[in-house]
Design an enzyme around this catalytic site. Sequence first.
Site, mmCIF file in Angstrom:
data_model
loop_
_atom_site.group_PDB
_atom_site.id
_atom_site.type_symbol
_atom_site.label_atom_id
_atom_site.label_comp_id
_atom_site.label_asym_id
_atom_site.label_seq_id
_atom_site.Cartn_x
_atom_site.Cartn_y
_atom_site.Cartn_z
ATOM 1 N N CYS A 19 0.837 -1.197 0.000
ATOM 2 C CA CYS A 19 0.000 0.000 0.000
ATOM 3 C C CYS A 19 0.872 1.247 0.000
ATOM 4 O O CYS A 19 2.075 1.186 0.241
ATOM 5 C CB CYS A 19 -0.857 0.037 1.256
ATOM 6 S SG CYS A 19 -1.953 -1.369 1.396
ATOM 7 N N GLY A 45 -0.263 0.462 -5.047
ATOM 8 C CA GLY A 45 -1.568 -0.159 -4.872
ATOM 9 C C GLY A 45 -2.571 0.392 -5.851
ATOM 10 O O GLY A 45 -2.712 1.600 -5.980
ATOM 11 N N ASN A 121 0.385 0.847 5.814
ATOM 12 C CA ASN A 121 1.184 0.098 4.849
ATOM 13 C C ASN A 121 1.975 -0.941 5.626
ATOM 14 O O ASN A 121 2.740 -0.587 6.521
ATOM 15 C CB ASN A 121 2.126 1.053 4.109
ATOM 16 C CG ASN A 121 3.090 0.341 3.166
ATOM 17 O OD1 ASN A 121 4.107 0.916 2.794
ATOM 18 N ND2 ASN A 121 2.802 -0.879 2.775
ATOM 19 N N GLY A 122 1.787 -2.197 5.252
ATOM 20 C CA GLY A 122 2.475 -3.278 5.959
ATOM 21 C C GLY A 122 1.478 -4.341 6.336
ATOM 22 O O GLY A 122 0.322 -4.306 5.913
ATOM 23 N N CYS A 257 12.617 -3.595 4.171
ATOM 24 C CA CYS A 257 12.372 -4.586 3.119
ATOM 25 C C CYS A 257 13.304 -4.311 1.932
ATOM 26 O O CYS A 257 13.140 -3.308 1.232
ATOM 27 C CB CYS A 257 10.916 -4.482 2.679
ATOM 28 S SG CYS A 257 10.564 -5.394 1.169
ATOM 29 N N TYR A 263 12.593 -3.872 -6.374
ATOM 30 C CA TYR A 263 11.451 -3.854 -7.289
ATOM 31 C C TYR A 263 10.361 -2.841 -6.966
ATOM 32 O O TYR A 263 9.887 -2.145 -7.855
ATOM 33 C CB TYR A 263 10.841 -5.259 -7.320
ATOM 34 C CG TYR A 263 9.517 -5.339 -8.032
ATOM 35 C CD1 TYR A 263 9.432 -5.220 -9.418
ATOM 36 C CD2 TYR A 263 8.336 -5.520 -7.317
ATOM 37 C CE1 TYR A 263 8.207 -5.290 -10.071
ATOM 38 C CE2 TYR A 263 7.109 -5.589 -7.974
ATOM 39 C CZ TYR A 263 7.052 -5.473 -9.344
ATOM 40 O OH TYR A 263 5.854 -5.535 -9.975
ATOM 41 N N SER A 304 11.146 -2.774 -15.104
ATOM 42 C CA SER A 304 11.701 -3.297 -13.856
ATOM 43 C C SER A 304 13.185 -3.605 -13.943
ATOM 44 O O SER A 304 13.894 -3.532 -12.947
ATOM 45 C CB SER A 304 10.926 -4.543 -13.418
ATOM 46 O OG SER A 304 10.875 -5.486 -14.470
ATOM 47 N N ASP A 366 16.413 -8.605 -15.661
ATOM 48 C CA ASP A 366 15.172 -8.243 -14.978
ATOM 49 C C ASP A 366 15.430 -8.232 -13.478
ATOM 50 O O ASP A 366 16.448 -8.731 -13.004
ATOM 51 C CB ASP A 366 14.042 -9.224 -15.341
ATOM 52 C CG ASP A 366 12.660 -8.608 -15.095
ATOM 53 O OD1 ASP A 366 12.574 -7.440 -14.641
ATOM 54 O OD2 ASP A 366 11.649 -9.290 -15.366
ATOM 55 N N ASP A 367 14.459 -7.662 -12.742
ATOM 56 C CA ASP A 367 14.677 -7.528 -11.298
ATOM 57 C C ASP A 367 14.489 -8.853 -10.561
ATOM 58 O O ASP A 367 15.188 -9.129 -9.597
ATOM 59 C CB ASP A 367 13.721 -6.481 -10.714
ATOM 60 C CG ASP A 367 12.287 -6.963 -10.752
ATOM 61 O OD1 ASP A 367 11.728 -7.038 -11.852
ATOM 62 O OD2 ASP A 367 11.742 -7.303 -9.691
ATOM 63 N N CYS A 403 6.198 -13.564 2.055
ATOM 64 C CA CYS A 403 6.395 -12.348 2.855
ATOM 65 C C CYS A 403 5.202 -12.232 3.788
ATOM 66 O O CYS A 403 4.064 -12.322 3.353
ATOM 67 C CB CYS A 403 6.470 -11.124 1.949
ATOM 68 S SG CYS A 403 6.505 -9.586 2.911
ATOM 69 N N CYS A 454 15.271 -6.702 6.096
ATOM 70 C CA CYS A 454 14.517 -7.953 6.084
ATOM 71 C C CYS A 454 14.726 -8.551 4.700
ATOM 72 O O CYS A 454 14.463 -7.899 3.683
ATOM 73 C CB CYS A 454 13.030 -7.700 6.307
ATOM 74 S SG CYS A 454 12.056 -9.220 6.070
ATOM 75 N N CYS A 457 12.044 -13.100 2.261
ATOM 76 C CA CYS A 457 11.538 -13.764 1.047
ATOM 77 C C CYS A 457 12.667 -14.499 0.322
ATOM 78 O O CYS A 457 12.406 -15.396 -0.480
ATOM 79 C CB CYS A 457 10.820 -12.771 0.129
ATOM 80 S SG CYS A 457 11.811 -11.370 -0.415
HETATM 81 P P1 AMP Z 1 6.893 -13.984 -12.904
HETATM 82 O O1 AMP Z 1 6.453 -13.873 -14.303
HETATM 83 O O2 AMP Z 1 5.819 -14.579 -12.015
HETATM 84 O O3 AMP Z 1 8.216 -14.642 -12.714
HETATM 85 O O4 AMP Z 1 7.010 -12.490 -12.361
HETATM 86 C C1 AMP Z 1 8.215 -11.800 -12.448
HETATM 87 C C2 AMP Z 1 7.936 -10.352 -12.657
HETATM 88 O O5 AMP Z 1 6.968 -9.870 -11.721
HETATM 89 C C3 AMP Z 1 9.216 -9.572 -12.451
HETATM 90 O O6 AMP Z 1 9.595 -9.083 -13.706
HETATM 91 C C4 AMP Z 1 8.859 -8.449 -11.499
HETATM 92 O O7 AMP Z 1 9.027 -7.235 -12.177
HETATM 93 C C5 AMP Z 1 7.409 -8.680 -11.119
HETATM 94 N N1 AMP Z 1 7.241 -8.899 -9.663
HETATM 95 C C6 AMP Z 1 8.100 -9.393 -8.777
HETATM 96 N N2 AMP Z 1 7.559 -9.455 -7.542
HETATM 97 C C7 AMP Z 1 6.314 -8.977 -7.646
HETATM 98 C C8 AMP Z 1 5.238 -8.769 -6.732
HETATM 99 N N3 AMP Z 1 5.322 -9.103 -5.438
HETATM 100 N N4 AMP Z 1 4.101 -8.223 -7.223
HETATM 101 C C9 AMP Z 1 3.983 -7.934 -8.520
HETATM 102 N N5 AMP Z 1 4.944 -8.119 -9.428
HETATM 103 C C10 AMP Z 1 6.098 -8.633 -9.014
#
Ligand code: AMP
Length: 500
Positions: A19, A45, A121-122, A257, A263, A304, A366-367, A403, A454, A457
């Site tokens: 949030c 959010g 938030n949390g 976090c 991300y 990302s 990617d992240d 998480c 933290c 995850c």
């Molecule tokens: P996936 O396709 O399920 O592997 O999702 C990976 C992508 O989701 C990454 O490119 C991130 O940018 C994004 N992502 C990672 N964590 C979250 C999250 N908690 N909520 C929404 N998007 C996420």
Amino acid sequence: MNDSSEARAVFQHRPKDECGVFAVFGHPHAAEITFFGLYALQHRGQESAGIVVADEKNRKFKSHHGMGLVPQVFNDKEIAKLPGTRAIGHVRYSTTGSSTLENAQPIVVDCARGQIAVGHNGNLVNATQLRDELEATGAIFKTTVDSEVILHLMAQPSANSGDSSLIQSLCKVKGAFSLVLLSEREVVGVRDSLGFRPLCIGMVDGAWLLSSESCAFDIIPGAKFVRDVEPGEIVVIDENGLRSFKPFVPKDRLGFCIFEYVYFARPDSMLEGANVSAVRTNMGRELARLHPVEADLVIPVPDSGNYAALGYSEESGIPYDHAFVRNHYVGRTFLNPSQLAREFGVKVKLNIIKARVAGKRVVVVDDSIVRGTTARARVMNLRNAGAKEVHIRISCPPHRHPCHYGIDFPDPKDLIANQLSHQEITKYLQADSLGYLDTAGMVRATGRGENSFCMACFNGKYPVAVNPDLDKLIFERRKGRADSLVFAEETAPRLFNGKL
Ligand code: AMP
């Protein structure tokens, strides 16, 4: 919307964010400023938004909440109905409680202590137990969100009259909370002692602001960032200005976090003294050192992966290019959770420019990888476009644990890193190689120590004891099962005599 919000918007069942909170004290256009603040925090959010103002004249709170994005919930007319110099606002993506209008925040109550509103938030880890206790004494809850227990605790008559009901309540709740509160006289900001979620202070035209992220101050003309609210700090803002209280025994570690840096947060925000885009670039540099590869091109998965890819390119000397083109208008239309719809959603949001990658050895950055759907689709795109080799680089370690502090990941069994070995994931993604950043490199990239964060995850080490059965729909299910958590902060000194 930034990358993170877009990823979240595509499918309702996808991993979800937390949030965003915002507050204003002492500005004639408090609701309007809060609206702009929430707009900037939209990535945190997208399910619902709400603003509560305290009307100066009769002290009555006025509020407006709605489902959807900030500009869908508020227009000029709605804002005009929210007069007052003090306001708090909230954007929500449910982490506890289902996505319904009655769960939209800020939550408002009118009790013996007057009107109080809270935006949270949390995630609280002992909310079930507290709720059971409160309901046993006759409390009637109007939402299924964990945040409501804070208001019920505050509304209870104090055993020690004169004690601050806010401090007493905070001594009982456990977990992650960055809060903004509105009372009939004050605006209050609170961060839990480990500082899981961000919260910062700003000013505009002599008025005080609170925001989840500093990027919200950048879009308000004349506003400036002042400082972060510190972990364990309570800031009380009233006609006498801002006062800071640190009533809790400081912890020997913090729990910010780290995934906010990886991300969630916007790259233009300052978190804990560091710019998010700079930290992400450092993560990319660390990644290049840890997992070098011979290639012709580094490309990000936008947005990302943008900054991590930049860092990877700078460190490796491999040229940076943009081969993926985002469709910025992919929104909440795609709510069908079927695998087909999921894959369509992943494809529709990014297209590839074939000529930029054909015949090339490509590093795609990617992240994070959660389920693996995004990464697999990107590799397929690249292969179809004629890329000779595809090397995936991820700027954080593999996700293996849920998480409990406010970020909604899928069930751990759906996290690809829990299902497959490194080699199997590489094969599943059809990549030539796969490299994740390690915990040490991720921490180094922030410039701070491991004890500041933290990282549950990634490593399963939860800095506040959690109930493993807790999930976001816990109050709907009403398992009636109490946590066995202790209240370490029960001995906190008294601070306020007023309504908070
Ligand atoms: P996936 O396709 O399920 O592997 O999702 C990976 C992508 O989701 C990454 O490119 C991130 O940018 C994004 N992502 C990672 N964590 C979250 C999250 N908690 N909520 C929404 N998007 C996420």
